[in-house]
Design an enzyme around this catalytic site. Structure first.
Site, PDB file in Angstrom:
ATOM      1  N   ASP A  84      31.591  48.572  58.844  1.00  0.00           N
ATOM      2  CA  ASP A  84      31.600  47.482  58.132  1.00  0.00           C
ATOM      3  C   ASP A  84      32.497  47.526  57.039  1.00  0.00           C
ATOM      4  O   ASP A  84      32.953  48.525  56.505  1.00  0.00           O
ATOM      5  CB  ASP A  84      30.252  47.678  57.207  1.00  0.00           C
ATOM      6  CG  ASP A  84      29.710  46.387  56.176  1.00  0.00           C
ATOM      7  OD1 ASP A  84      29.948  45.034  56.800  1.00  0.00           O
ATOM      8  OD2 ASP A  84      29.276  45.982  55.150  1.00  0.00           O
ATOM      9  N   HIS A  85      33.156  46.386  56.619  1.00  0.00           N
ATOM     10  CA  HIS A  85      34.138  46.046  55.248  1.00  0.00           C
ATOM     11  C   HIS A  85      35.373  46.863  55.529  1.00  0.00           C
ATOM     12  O   HIS A  85      35.570  47.561  54.350  1.00  0.00           O
ATOM     13  CB  HIS A  85      33.456  46.417  53.682  1.00  0.00           C
ATOM     14  CG  HIS A  85      32.482  44.975  53.882  1.00  0.00           C
ATOM     15  ND1 HIS A  85      33.068  43.974  52.859  1.00  0.00           N
ATOM     16  CD2 HIS A  85      31.653  44.870  53.123  1.00  0.00           C
ATOM     17  CE1 HIS A  85      32.427  42.987  52.642  1.00  0.00           C
ATOM     18  NE2 HIS A  85      30.925  43.417  53.339  1.00  0.00           N
ATOM     19  N   HIS A 211      26.438  38.337  52.836  1.00  0.00           N
ATOM     20  CA  HIS A 211      25.716  39.640  52.456  1.00  0.00           C
ATOM     21  C   HIS A 211      25.618  39.727  51.419  1.00  0.00           C
ATOM     22  O   HIS A 211      24.812  38.836  50.402  1.00  0.00           O
ATOM     23  CB  HIS A 211      27.699  40.646  51.936  1.00  0.00           C
ATOM     24  CG  HIS A 211      28.496  40.424  53.073  1.00  0.00           C
ATOM     25  ND1 HIS A 211      29.658  41.222  53.398  1.00  0.00           N
ATOM     26  CD2 HIS A 211      28.337  40.481  54.849  1.00  0.00           C
ATOM     27  CE1 HIS A 211      30.348  40.846  55.083  1.00  0.00           C
ATOM     28  NE2 HIS A 211      29.315  40.757  56.036  1.00  0.00           N
ATOM     29  N   VAL A 234      22.777  44.577  54.228  1.00  0.00           N
ATOM     30  CA  VAL A 234      21.754  44.964  52.757  1.00  0.00           C
ATOM     31  C   VAL A 234      22.005  45.946  53.063  1.00  0.00           C
ATOM     32  O   VAL A 234      22.348  47.399  53.868  1.00  0.00           O
ATOM     33  CB  VAL A 234      19.725  45.196  53.298  1.00  0.00           C
ATOM     34  CG1 VAL A 234      19.209  45.707  52.530  1.00  0.00           C
ATOM     35  CG2 VAL A 234      19.468  43.804  54.026  1.00  0.00           C
TER      36      VAL A 234
END
Length: 283
Positions: A84-85, A211, A234
């Site tokens: 993620d990210h 998000h 989450v």
């Protein structure tokens, strides 16, 4: 069971007008809590490792990734791994070998054209590795010399027409959209822009991702899923549950030194949060 593929879980959820819950993990207790919570409601789930979590683990992806994969393979429900990210191209290129089926490439801090170029290159590489790729678009500004605004800053909203062009030109498989949520919220007070979500859903053919969902109330989350959100991220909600439970335990037991005593309480609290949120999403 074998690791599930994030893309398969999200596509199935989108077809059923539900959403897959994707929880950010930091410790082994997070991993175990997310899987236990998902198993308790017999629902698939996504374990997410962010670039920030990798930095916390001394910059090493494999220890947490391998622990998550080992736990996922022993779960009674489908579990996928998602990176993620990701802003680092070096980290992006570790995803496939580490067991991840998907990545979220984050160039949303850049002006539109730079975001598009970086995301297109990341998507081409990811698809060559068999990875499903998510990106983010919600920047206000970033054009004509204006500085870009973070996709989750107050007032940031994804433009449906721009989003349609971005998806077509970048080749991404899913898009995280800015409709009013914000990362790291510790109060559940976010109000979503459901009219904008409706227009985004009509404009795009790829699944939409929300998000910053920890700060969104249950009714708003349920409405977002009904409106077309197919993946809900989450993170902070788990940390709130764990920290609160640990604080309460240590306040009641100031003599405690065995970390298993308070970590087990924190893990149980996180599992309860996971189960509750999955029910809200209708998964």
């Amino acid at each position: 069971m074998p690791l599930a593929a994030t893309g398969d879980l999200v596509t199935a959820a989108a077809g059923a007008r539900t959403a897959v819950a994707a929880f950010n993990i930091i410790t082994l207790e997070h991993v175990e809590a997310v899987i236990a919570g998902a198993e308790s409601v017999a629902a698939p789930v996504v374990l997410q490792v962010s670039e920030n979590a990798v930095k916390f683990r001394y910059g090493r992806l494999l220890p947490l990734a391998r622990a998550a994969a080992a736990a996922a393979e022993r779960a009674s429900v489908p579990v996928a791994l998602h990176l993620d990210h990701v802003q680092s191209d070096d980290l992006l290129r570790q995803a496939s070998a580490a067991g991840f089926s998907s990545v979220m490439y984050d160039a949303a801090r850049l002006p539109y054209e730079e975001n598009l170029a970086a995301t297109r290159a990341a998507a081409d590489w990811a698809h060559a590795q068999g990875l499903w790729i998510e990106a983010e678009l919600g920047v206000v500004g970033g054009k004509n010399g204006e500085p870009p605004l973070d996709a989750h800053a107050p007032g940031a909203r994804t433009d449906p027409a721009e989003a349609r062009a971005f998806v077509a030109d970048s080749g991404v498989d899913a898009l995280a959209v800015a409709i009013g949520s914000s990362h790291a919220m510790t109060t559940r007070t976010a109000a979503l822009d459901h009219d904008r979500l409706k227009r985004l859903t009509a404009a795009l053919e790829v699944p939409l991702v929300l998000h910053g969902s920890s700060g969104v109330p249950d009714d708003e989350l349920a409405a977002a899923v009904a409106g077309g959100i197919a993946k809900v991220n989450v993170g902070t909600a788990l940390n709130i549950a764990m920290t609160g439970a640990v604080r309460e335990f240590l306040a009641a037991h100031p003599e405690a030194v065995d970390s298993r005593k308070y970590l087990s309480v924190g893990r149980e609290a996180m599992a309860g949060t996971v189960a509750r949120l999955i029910r809200v999403l209708g998964a």
